[in-house]
Every structure is written in structure tokens, then in C-alpha cells.
Scaffold this active site. Structure first.
Site, PDB file in Angstrom:
ATOM      1  N   GLY A 197       0.815  -1.199   0.000  1.00  0.00           N
ATOM      2  CA  GLY A 197       0.000   0.000   0.000  1.00  0.00           C
ATOM      3  C   GLY A 197       0.851   1.252   0.000  1.00  0.00           C
ATOM      4  CG  ASN A 198      -0.880   4.797   1.633  1.00  0.00           C
ATOM      5  OD1 ASN A 198      -0.551   5.099   2.777  1.00  0.00           O
ATOM      6  ND2 ASN A 198      -2.149   4.555   1.303  1.00  0.00           N
ATOM      7  CB  VAL A 201      -1.585   2.809   5.407  1.00  0.00           C
ATOM      8  CG1 VAL A 201      -2.089   1.559   6.126  1.00  0.00           C
ATOM      9  CG2 VAL A 201      -2.759   3.711   5.055  1.00  0.00           C
ATOM     10  CD  GLU A 219       7.169  -5.497  -2.040  1.00  0.00           C
ATOM     11  OE1 GLU A 219       7.499  -4.426  -2.590  1.00  0.00           O
ATOM     12  OE2 GLU A 219       7.869  -6.518  -2.069  1.00  0.00           O
ATOM     13  CB  CYS A 253       3.160   0.488  -6.477  1.00  0.00           C
ATOM     14  SG  CYS A 253       3.451  -1.271  -6.786  1.00  0.00           S
TER      15      CYS A 253
END
Length: 483
Positions: A197-198, A201, A219, A253
């Protein structure tokens, strides 16, 4: 948007204890059991590919081709191949010990599963990014909770309904929900957490994991630059870069985020991109079934805000519709303080940042967080080597976009702000195992150890420590600098 059936928070402790019990009993350890679960995962994906395609399409109109190639296909293939290679990956490794006096000790590395793991997946590639880590967890002998994203509710609901029909539910469970459910999961002590995710978070997850000293694989994303050599084939570069930007409407991503283009060829590159656009979307991108839509109104509004604030010149695209569709849009003469360079775009916008030299491009990259991927289009070995030597990134790819993800033998990983830890095939397996070192020292070696026991004497210190402490250090010829 479909109504996602949240897993009751009150059920989470029982799910957790079931997985713990299964692992403690050793149910997930036998290779035959792991192999069967991997085959079942492949079977689930294969037999229900139409359901998965329909679910992901319903979430944000991702084209079937992108779902089949980027999600369903890899899960089937990598599950089967992981099952085939499982014995090779999992077998204990005899260590080649160099010291003659230690060679009878049977030094060995055992590949032991970490235990009960948590996989938290994003919405943009919901199937591959939830099930690819699961492949590694199964192969390693772990039990796992998979938490798919609430922003892809059709997929998440489909997975929750199908997975129990194929996998052992005493070992693998899907937990659906939003922030509240995820927060409750993070309060538990896991043996490994795999999050995609980002960065925002990720920091929350890392802080929660730190309370239990839980290891992580992160990741993440970031701004993946493209460096363009003025002497490359601009037509091929435009086609491959634009395809990378348009895939999933840029919601990935590893998407090429911006292009560092030589100022002298910027207009020629724009012309090449315009030609490619017409080839890809002859009926117009917003009328095409070959372009995903933006996942939700929040992300659509975010992209519209970037569009409103940019000072770059729109040279291609720029339109949107009332159904979260945005045309692939190219901007030229984008400056480093522009809205499009503030953070990861995660949408179909391609800023062109003009530079006057490779050195300027390298400085631009190095002034920012390490990207997940650095792309470059060049046939010049010196150009290529300069990027390898003078930049840092999770991956570095030459003359195409995305294709690193197709190579089963290569690890995929970020660096710094773009994450850490590895995945894909044996690298996913390695992330969920512990290398347990072992020696078996023969009892017959006891006379050899006589000098290590108290009372310590100067003679024994010299005997045991002397050879190492007094080793001759060879000169480092040709090396400059102070010691």
C-alpha cells in the site's frame, strides 16, 4: 458500490486462535499438505476466473485483458510452480564450513515457517497483491489471515466466499472490513505482517508491529521516474512508457510517474506520444473498454485537484467524464515544484520534466526518496552504467515498463520510502521462513575444548584467541583514503 460484508470484530480472536492452534499442531508443516493447498489456490483462480474478472471489473472497470494477464494468470502459474519447487526450497541446507576443526559439526540451515501471518492487500491489483503473498505463506508452512481492501468490495466479497471452498479454513481465513477491523487485527501479535500500500498507512502498521517486535514486508509505492536518452528510439520509448502509464489508468505502484526528458527532444517525444494515443484509443480513451476507471470519487477528486493546480502545459488528453473516467494526459515543461510532483500520482497523468543532461536527471532523482522502480530508455552502456552506479531504487529497468514483474526468478522490492522485503516465487517463500541455524557438535570433540573452560590461563588465551587476533591483514593496494 456493493455492500461489503464485514467480518464481525468479535470473531477475530477466535479466528486468530484457530490459526495459532493449527500452526502449533504442525498441520501446515508437511510438504504434501502445502503442495495440496497451493494446487487448491491455483484451482480456485482457474475455475472461478470469470467471477474474479467480473468482480474486479465491477470495482473500477479494469479491462478483462489486464485482469487475466496481471492477476488471474500469475496466481495460477505461480501457485503451480511454487508447488513444483517446494521440496527444493524447503529442504535443509548443509553449510560448507571452511574451518577444518568445525567440519564434523553438521552445520545446517533449516527453513522453518515463521508462524501465523497477516497479509494486508490494496485495491488496485486486488487479486495478485492479496494472493501472491499467500502463495509464499503457504509454501513456507505458515497459517495466514488475508485482509483485502474495502475499496475493492466486489473482489473482497468474492474472495471471502470462494477461498473457504478451496483452502483449509483452519489455516487460512479472509477478514473483510475497513479501518476498524484492520486496527483490531493489528492489536494482535503476528509472526510476520506483509503489507502492500502507501507510506502513510505503512507507518501506522510499522508502529503497531513494533509493539510486538513483529517483522514486516512493506511493498509501497512512490514516484517511479523514467530517464530518457535523447538518442533512443523515441517512438518505441513513447509506446512502452504510455502503455505503462495507461495500464490500470496509472493506478499501480510501478507505474512510470514522470519522465525526465532531454529538453532538445521534448517536442518530438510529445509527438510520438500523440501518435501512440491515437493507436491505443482510436475511439477516444473515455469511450474505450481498454481503460480502467478511477477506483472511487475521493481518488477522482484528488486527481482533479492535481489537474487544476498544475502549471504544466497539457499537450495530450485532459478530459474526464461523470463516471470517474480520466483521459491519459501528458504535460510538458513541468517544473520541480509542480503539483504533479508532490507525491505519487496514481492516475493517468504523465508529466514531462525537461533536463539538459544526464547529470541533471541523476541529481533530480537523488534529491528525492528512493523510487520503487527507476526506468530508463537507452542503448548507451555508459548512460546505463551511470544510472546503475549513481542512483538507488528498488528495481532498475531498461527499455520497457512493468516487465520486471513477469520474471519469476527476479525479486521485487522497494528501498527506503518505497518499502523493504522481497517477493515473487522463492523470494516470497523466503520472506515467510526463518533460517534456523544448527550444529551438532560430536561428544568425541570434548578433548579439543579443554582449553576453553575456567580457570582461564594466559596460555589458553594465546592458544584459542591468538590465531584470530594476530591474523596478518593484507595491504589494500590502490585504495585511497584514511584508515
Amino acid at each position: 458500490m456493493t455492500e461489503l460484508q464485514h467480518t464481525p470484530i468479535g470473531d477475530l480472536p477466535a479466528i486468530y486462535e484457530t490459526l495459532q492452534s493449527t500452526f502449533r499442531k504442525g498441520i501446515s508443516r508437511p510438504l504434501a499438505w502445502r503442495r495440496h493447498q497451493l494446487h487448491q489456490l491455483a484451482r480456485m483462480a482457474q475455475e472461478n476466473k470469470d467471477k474474479f474478472v467480473a468482480a474486479i471489473y465491477a470495482d473500477f472497470r479494469k479491462p478483462e485483458m489486464e485482469i487475466q494477464i496481471g492477476e488471474v494468470g500469475p496466481i495460477v502459474e505461480r501457485s503451480i510452480k511454487s508447488a513444483e519447487l517446494l521440496e527444493e526450497w524447503a529442504k535443509p541446507e548443509a553449510v560448507d564450513v571452511k574451518a577444518a576443526w568445525q567440519q564434523s559439526w553438521g552445520s545446517t540451515l533449516y527453513k522453518t515457517p515463521k508462524g501465523v501471518v497477516l497479509i494486508i492487500a490494496p485495491w488496485n491489483y486486488p487479486m495478485i497483491l492479496s494472493l501472491q503473498p499467500l502463495i509464499g505463506a503457504i509454501a513456507a508452512g505458515c497459517t495466514a489471515v488475508v485482509k483485502p481492501s474495502e475499496l475493492s468490495p466486489h473482489y473482497s466479497q468474492t474472495l471471502a466466499e470462494l477461498l473457504p471452498k478451496y483452502l483449509d479454513t483452519s489455516a487460512f481465513r479472509v477478514v473483510n472490513g475497513g479501518v476498524e477491523e484492520t486496527t483490531a487485527l493489528l492489536e494482535m501479535k503476528w509472526d510476520h505482517i506483509f503489507y502492500t500500500g502507501n507510506g502513510r498507512v505503512a507507518r501506522i502498521i510499522a508502529a503497531a508491529a513494533a509493539k510486538h517486535l513483529t517483522p514486516l514486508t512493506l511493498e509501497l509505492g512512490g514516484k517511479c521516474p523514467v530517464v530518457l536518452d535523447a538518442n533512443t528510439d523515441l517512438r518505441i520509448a513513447a509506446k512502452r512508457i504510455f502503455w505503462g502509464k495507461c495500464t490500470n489508468a496509472g493506478q499501480i505502484c510501478v507505474c512510470p510517474d514522470y519522465v525526465l526528458v532531454p529538453r532538445s527532444v521534448q517536442d518530438a517525444f510529445v509527438e510520438a506520444l500523440s501518435e501512440v494515443y491515437k493507436e491505443f484509443y482510436p475511439e477516444g480513451a473515455l469511450n474505450s473498454e481498454s481503460l480502467s476507471r478511477i477506483v472511487n470519487q475521493m481518488h477522482y477528486d484528488r486527481l482533479q485537484d492535481l489537474l487544476a493546480r498544475t502549471k504544466g502545459e497539457i499537450v495530450l488528453g485532459g478530459k474526464s467524464d461523470g463516471h470517474r473516467g480520466i483521459e491519459p494526459t501528458v504535460f510538458k515543461n513541468v517544473q520541480e515544484d509542480d503539483s504533479l510532483l508532490e507525491g505519487e500520482i496514481f492516475g493517468p497523468f504523465l508529466p514531462l520534466v525537461p533536463v539538459d543532461s544526464l547529470e541533471e536527471a541523476i541529481d533530480f532523482i537523488n534529491a528525492r526518496p528512493h523510487p520503487l522502480v527507476l526506468y530508463a530508455f537507452t542503448e548507451d552502456p555508459k548512460f546505463k552504467q551511470a544510472l546503475i552506479d549513481q542512483t538507488r531504487s528498488g528495481n532498475i529497468i531498461f527499455n520497457d515498463t512493468f516487465q520486471q514483474l513477469a520474471v519469476n526468478e527476479l525479486p521485487f522490492s522497494g528501498m527506503g520510502e518505497s518499502g523493504y522485503g522481497y517477493q515473487i516465487m522463492n523470494y516470497s517463500f523466503d520472506g515467510f521462513i526463518h533460517l534456523r541455524s544448527s550444529v551438532h557438535v560430536p561428544l568425541e570433540a570434548e578433548p579439543f575444548f579443554a582449553g576453553r573452560y575456567p580457570p582461564y590461563t594466559a596460555e589458553n588465551v594465546n592458544l584459542l584467541a591468538g590465531p584470530a587476533v594476530n591474523m596478518e591483514i593484507p595491504p589494500s593496494a590502490g585504495v585511497n583514503g584514511n584508515a
